[in-house]
Design an enzyme around this catalytic site. Structure first.
Site, PDB file in Angstrom:
ATOM      1  N   ASP A  82       0.805  -1.135  -0.052  1.00 21.80           N
ATOM      2  CA  ASP A  82      -0.012  -0.149   0.096  1.00 21.80           C
ATOM      3  C   ASP A  82       0.902   1.309  -0.095  1.00 21.80           C
ATOM      4  O   ASP A  82       2.084   1.283   0.842  1.00 21.80           O
ATOM      5  CB  ASP A  82      -1.060   0.082   1.299  1.00 21.80           C
ATOM      6  CG  ASP A  82      -2.101   0.870   1.233  1.00 21.80           C
ATOM      7  OD1 ASP A  82      -1.523   2.224   1.048  1.00 21.80           O
ATOM      8  OD2 ASP A  82      -3.295   0.575   1.198  1.00 21.80           O
ATOM      9  N   HIS A 154     -10.184  -5.692  -3.332  1.00 22.41           N
ATOM     10  CA  HIS A 154      -8.730  -5.711  -2.454  1.00 22.41           C
ATOM     11  C   HIS A 154      -8.723  -6.110  -0.881  1.00 22.41           C
ATOM     12  O   HIS A 154      -9.772  -5.464  -0.426  1.00 22.41           O
ATOM     13  CB  HIS A 154      -7.926  -4.572  -2.878  1.00 22.41           C
ATOM     14  CG  HIS A 154      -8.468  -2.956  -2.279  1.00 22.41           C
ATOM     15  ND1 HIS A 154      -9.596  -2.562  -2.929  1.00 22.41           N
ATOM     16  CD2 HIS A 154      -8.324  -2.601  -1.343  1.00 22.41           C
ATOM     17  CE1 HIS A 154      -9.820  -1.556  -2.217  1.00 22.41           C
ATOM     18  NE2 HIS A 154      -9.001  -1.417  -1.205  1.00 22.41           N
ATOM     19  N   LEU A 155      -7.983  -7.081  -0.712  1.00 19.57           N
ATOM     20  CA  LEU A 155      -7.851  -7.487   0.657  1.00 19.57           C
ATOM     21  C   LEU A 155      -6.420  -6.774   1.424  1.00 19.57           C
ATOM     22  O   LEU A 155      -5.502  -6.659   0.665  1.00 19.57           O
ATOM     23  CB  LEU A 155      -7.610  -8.895   0.678  1.00 19.57           C
ATOM     24  CG  LEU A 155      -7.432  -9.463   2.206  1.00 19.57           C
ATOM     25  CD1 LEU A 155      -8.612  -9.451   2.910  1.00 19.57           C
ATOM     26  CD2 LEU A 155      -7.061 -11.196   1.963  1.00 19.57           C
ATOM     27  N   HIS A 156      -6.960  -6.180   2.487  1.00 15.77           N
ATOM     28  CA  HIS A 156      -5.557  -5.455   2.986  1.00 15.77           C
ATOM     29  C   HIS A 156      -5.215  -6.384   4.258  1.00 15.77           C
ATOM     30  O   HIS A 156      -5.842  -7.104   4.977  1.00 15.77           O
ATOM     31  CB  HIS A 156      -6.423  -4.189   3.905  1.00 15.77           C
ATOM     32  CG  HIS A 156      -6.659  -3.170   3.230  1.00 15.77           C
ATOM     33  ND1 HIS A 156      -5.963  -2.074   3.022  1.00 15.77           N
ATOM     34  CD2 HIS A 156      -8.004  -2.903   2.304  1.00 15.77           C
ATOM     35  CE1 HIS A 156      -6.708  -1.054   2.128  1.00 15.77           C
ATOM     36  NE2 HIS A 156      -7.891  -1.631   1.986  1.00 15.77           N
TER      37      HIS A 156
END
Length: 192
Positions: A82, A154-156
């Site tokens: 990120d 989207h996966l954090h």
């Protein structure tokens, strides 16, 4: 008759219209700038369901048109750091095929995608952290609509949770765990 329609057109043009109507009309006509479209549509419409807008940052990253610190690419899932990390380690895992957000996932196929994304995120964090990895310190989740900034699933993967910055973005109200999304996909009881 022409004079009447000219007078009506002039009266309509002179009447003030709300800014949102102007931007929506301009966008529909294809004359609104990308910045105008983003400002207007950011909270009223989360973007198209079937394809990303051409200026979508994740699409640009996948095409190689925008910079990203790539961590992994297995052809199905793409992982990168990120650019504005919420903790010491903050990875994003996205599918290469477009899905706007987690609320659109359905059935076993949607659940399988979430499980693959979760497995990928866990393995990448474990590889980076090494033997000091503590599962309780790993925060995994999807921002639930409308609380996301990029309309692309989207996966954090955030580690360590104890050093989380901007906690207001990662609350149970707007940040849903992979388990919660899987239960929702498969029709299981959703824990609140």
């Amino acid at each position: 008759r022409a004079a009447t329609s000219l007078a009506a057109a002039a009266a309509t043009a002179a009447a003030p219209s709300p800014r949102w109507l102007h931007v929506a009309s301009a966008s529909a006509a294809g004359v609104a700038s990308p910045a105008q479209r983003r400002r207007f549509f950011s909270w009223t419409d989360r973007g198209p369901v079937d394809a990303p807008l051409p200026d979508n940052i994740f699409l640009r990253i996948l095409k190689g048109d925008a910079p990203a610190s790539v961590v992994d690419d297995d052809g199905d899932l793409f992982s990168f750091r990120d650019k504005n990390p919420a903790s010491d380690l903050h990875l994003l895992v996205i599918p290469r095929s477009f899905v706007r957000d987690a609320s659109l996932l359905r059935g076993e196929q949607g659940a399988a995608l979430v499980r693959r994304m979760e497995t990928k995120a866990r393995s990448l964090v474990l590889a980076e952290v090494g033997s000091s990895f503590d599962p309780a310190e790993l925060a995994l989740g999807f921002h639930w609509p409308p609380w996301y900034s990029v309309p692309w699933l989207h996966l954090h993967a955030i580690y360590p949770r104890s050093r989380l910055r901007r906690r207001y973005k990662y609350t149970p109200f707007s940040f849903k765990s992979p388990e919660w999304v899987v239960e929702r996909c498969t029709g299981g009881k959703v824990r609140r």
